[in-house]
Design a protein around this motif. Sequence first.
Motif, PDB file in Angstrom:
ATOM      1  N   SER A  28       0.839  -1.200   0.000  1.00 11.83           N
ATOM      2  CA  SER A  28       0.000   0.000   0.000  1.00 11.83           C
ATOM      3  C   SER A  28       0.875   1.251   0.000  1.00 11.83           C
ATOM      4  N   TYR A  29       0.345   2.343  -0.619  1.00 19.37           N
ATOM      5  CA  TYR A  29       1.155   3.561  -0.749  1.00 19.37           C
ATOM      6  C   TYR A  29       0.259   4.793  -0.668  1.00 19.37           C
ATOM      7  N   ASN A  30       0.671   5.762   0.129  1.00 15.72           N
ATOM      8  CA  ASN A  30       0.009   7.066   0.133  1.00 15.72           C
ATOM      9  C   ASN A  30       1.009   8.217   0.108  1.00 15.72           C
ATOM     10  N   GLY A  31       2.296   7.876   0.065  1.00 18.76           N
ATOM     11  CA  GLY A  31       3.329   8.899   0.006  1.00 18.76           C
ATOM     12  C   GLY A  31       3.687   9.509   1.340  1.00 18.76           C
ATOM     13  N   ILE A  32       2.909   9.202   2.368  1.00 17.04           N
ATOM     14  CA  ILE A  32       3.120   9.819   3.682  1.00 17.04           C
ATOM     15  C   ILE A  32       4.005   8.935   4.560  1.00 17.04           C
ATOM     16  N   ILE A 308      -3.570   7.271  10.242  1.00 17.52           N
ATOM     17  CA  ILE A 308      -3.473   5.812  10.132  1.00 17.52           C
ATOM     18  C   ILE A 308      -4.767   5.210  10.664  1.00 17.52           C
ATOM     19  N   ALA A 309      -5.350   4.321   9.878  1.00 20.09           N
ATOM     20  CA  ALA A 309      -6.534   3.563  10.298  1.00 20.09           C
ATOM     21  C   ALA A 309      -6.235   2.083  10.132  1.00 20.09           C
ATOM     22  N   PRO A 310      -6.926   1.206  10.858  1.00 20.70           N
ATOM     23  CA  PRO A 310      -6.664  -0.233  10.712  1.00 20.70           C
ATOM     24  C   PRO A 310      -7.052  -0.729   9.327  1.00 20.70           C
ATOM     25  N   HIS A 311      -6.144  -1.473   8.692  1.00 22.27           N
ATOM     26  CA  HIS A 311      -6.359  -2.040   7.359  1.00 22.27           C
ATOM     27  C   HIS A 311      -6.334  -3.564   7.417  1.00 22.27           C
ATOM     28  N   GLY A 312      -7.179  -4.191   6.601  1.00 26.50           N
ATOM     29  CA  GLY A 312      -7.114  -5.648   6.437  1.00 26.50           C
ATOM     30  C   GLY A 312      -7.184  -6.392   7.751  1.00 26.50           C
ATOM     31  N   HIS A 313      -6.180  -7.261   7.975  1.00 22.25           N
ATOM     32  CA  HIS A 313      -6.180  -8.092   9.186  1.00 22.25           C
ATOM     33  C   HIS A 313      -6.020  -7.261  10.448  1.00 22.25           C
ATOM     34  N   GLU A 314      -5.564  -6.007  10.319  1.00 26.30           N
ATOM     35  CA  GLU A 314      -5.431  -5.142  11.493  1.00 26.30           C
ATOM     36  C   GLU A 314      -6.785  -4.846  12.130  1.00 26.30           C
ATOM     37  N   ARG A 315      -7.871  -5.006  11.365  1.00 21.98           N
ATOM     38  CA  ARG A 315      -9.203  -4.686  11.878  1.00 21.98           C
ATOM     39  C   ARG A 315      -9.759  -5.785  12.789  1.00 21.98           C
ATOM     40  N   VAL A 316      -9.076  -6.903  12.869  1.00 25.01           N
ATOM     41  CA  VAL A 316      -9.594  -8.037  13.629  1.00 25.01           C
ATOM     42  C   VAL A 316      -8.725  -8.270  14.868  1.00 25.01           C
ATOM     43  N   GLY A 317      -9.380  -8.453  15.997  1.00 24.06           N
ATOM     44  CA  GLY A 317      -8.637  -8.732  17.223  1.00 24.06           C
ATOM     45  C   GLY A 317      -9.541  -8.678  18.429  1.00 24.06           C
ATOM     46  N   ASP A 318      -8.946  -8.537  19.596  1.00 23.76           N
ATOM     47  CA  ASP A 318      -9.715  -8.521  20.838  1.00 23.76           C
ATOM     48  C   ASP A 318     -10.757  -7.401  20.850  1.00 23.76           C
ATOM     49  N   VAL A 319     -10.364  -6.225  20.400  1.00 18.64           N
ATOM     50  CA  VAL A 319     -11.278  -5.091  20.287  1.00 18.64           C
ATOM     51  C   VAL A 319     -11.154  -4.595  18.854  1.00 18.64           C
ATOM     52  N   SER A 320     -12.015  -5.066  17.984  1.00 19.08           N
ATOM     53  CA  SER A 320     -11.837  -4.872  16.544  1.00 19.08           C
ATOM     54  C   SER A 320     -11.993  -3.424  16.112  1.00 19.08           C
ATOM     55  N   ALA A 350       4.998   1.943  11.282  1.00 18.56           N
ATOM     56  CA  ALA A 350       4.921   2.709  10.041  1.00 18.56           C
ATOM     57  C   ALA A 350       6.117   3.648  10.029  1.00 18.56           C
ATOM     58  N   SER A 351       6.791   3.774   8.877  1.00 18.87           N
ATOM     59  CA  SER A 351       7.991   4.609   8.809  1.00 18.87           C
ATOM     60  C   SER A 351       7.777   5.794   7.881  1.00 18.87           C
ATOM     61  N   THR A 352       8.340   6.915   8.277  1.00 16.30           N
ATOM     62  CA  THR A 352       8.324   8.116   7.452  1.00 16.30           C
ATOM     63  C   THR A 352       9.582   8.908   7.791  1.00 16.30           C
ATOM     64  N   THR A 353       9.611  10.184   7.425  1.00 15.56           N
ATOM     65  CA  THR A 353      10.740  11.042   7.756  1.00 15.56           C
ATOM     66  C   THR A 353      10.205  12.340   8.343  1.00 15.56           C
ATOM     67  N   ILE A 354      11.087  13.078   8.989  1.00 15.90           N
ATOM     68  CA  ILE A 354      10.686  14.382   9.520  1.00 15.90           C
ATOM     69  C   ILE A 354      10.172  15.266   8.394  1.00 15.90           C
ATOM     70  N   ASP A 355      10.890  15.294   7.257  1.00 12.26           N
ATOM     71  CA  ASP A 355      10.473  16.144   6.133  1.00 12.26           C
ATOM     72  C   ASP A 355       9.073  15.780   5.651  1.00 12.26           C
ATOM     73  N   LYS A 356       8.798  14.481   5.490  1.00  9.00           N
ATOM     74  CA  LYS A 356       7.473  14.054   5.033  1.00  9.00           C
ATOM     75  C   LYS A 356       6.399  14.390   6.071  1.00  9.00           C
ATOM     76  N   LEU A 357       6.729  14.184   7.344  1.00  8.28           N
ATOM     77  CA  LEU A 357       5.762  14.442   8.402  1.00  8.28           C
ATOM     78  C   LEU A 357       5.418  15.933   8.473  1.00  8.28           C
TER      79      LEU A 357
END
Length: 391
Positions: A28-32, A308-320, A350-357
């Motif tokens: 996945s890509y959003n440039g951020i 950032i929002a939960p994507h795919g399998h990240e949406r499933v768990g103890d508190v979905s 999730a990784s980014t840089t100071i400049d991007k942030l």
Amino acid sequence: MSIFETNFARENARYEALITRPNKVAGSYNGIYDRYVHPVLSAAHAPLIWKYDFDPKTNPYFMERLGINAVLNSGAIYLNGKYYLVARVEGNDRKSFFAVAESDSPTEGFRFWDFPVQLPDTEPEETNVYDMRLTRHEDGWIYGVFCSESKDKSVNDLSAAVAQAGIVRTKDLKTWERLPNLKSKSPQQRNVVLHPEFVEGKYAFYTRPQDDFIETGSGGGVCFGLCEDITDPVICTEEVVVSPRIYHTITEAKNGAGAVPIKTEKGWIHIAHGVRNTAAGLRYVIYVFATDLNDPKKLIASPSGVFIAPHGHERVGDVSNVCFTNGAVVNEKGEVYIYYASSDTRVHVASTTIDKLVDYTFNTPSDPLRSVDCVKQRCELIEKNLKYLNK
């Protein structure tokens, strides 16, 4: 080979394969920022010595005795070229505790230290602790601010609780000094973050006043208050709302400070969480805002919507359907690593840089708050892009 030896060898091999598994950037890509394929911590990352009795005489089937249910909501710090996560570990008994995981890499290879953090037992009513934020303060200490939960004895409800902001400090993540819990006018406080610098010569906290353990009630959002003495921590000023709750936005139900704010040339960047109610229950996401370098209670940028929002399998768990952060680090290269939990179950990065942030925070438009205005905002972007393409 005995049953014990067979089962031990199998589980030990699985554990080592998990710890040494390489992680790679997801598609996945959003440039951020970049997400990664695998969690950096999970219940499976808990050392076997935490869970099993290694004596074949008392545990002939190599059976779990003290299971681990989840590893989540991790504070983070970068020290001497290494990455440290102070994770919330939840046992099968529902009690949480803190444990330090260490790696040379920000995205893989995290191993827990042999023993969990053993906090000084200074709060006799305290039943549970969780969600530690780590602040490397200019006074020379590393502070951990976390939720200290106890039973609410004022009501006849076994689920009723009182949340306070517990405070510890350390120099090495090994020896922890417990300070008194933070005091404020609010009956409930959690998701509290200590600012890394003095403000007006005082310790500064980002708070989240609540009337109730779950419901914010009159709480207006992420607030800011000052404290004279960290060893007697009392908010001595009015708690000023910095990032407010707003109707029909991602912060409608509640919001709270997340990672310790990141200092940049343009301002302090905050990576926080917002909550709205849905037919499926509360949905937690991560959002960003910025405050003034010299006046960190002054909001100066508020990019629209979800970071950032939960994507795919990240949406499933103890508190979905939950995405939550209380830890981010910046290394000497200006790389930023945001550690976030999904569905109260596992920890991702999730990784980014100071400049991007900085670009994202200060160049992303704010939410105009009404559908008709959101359409105008999007149409302006489309028109700009069509003009560029038709040059």
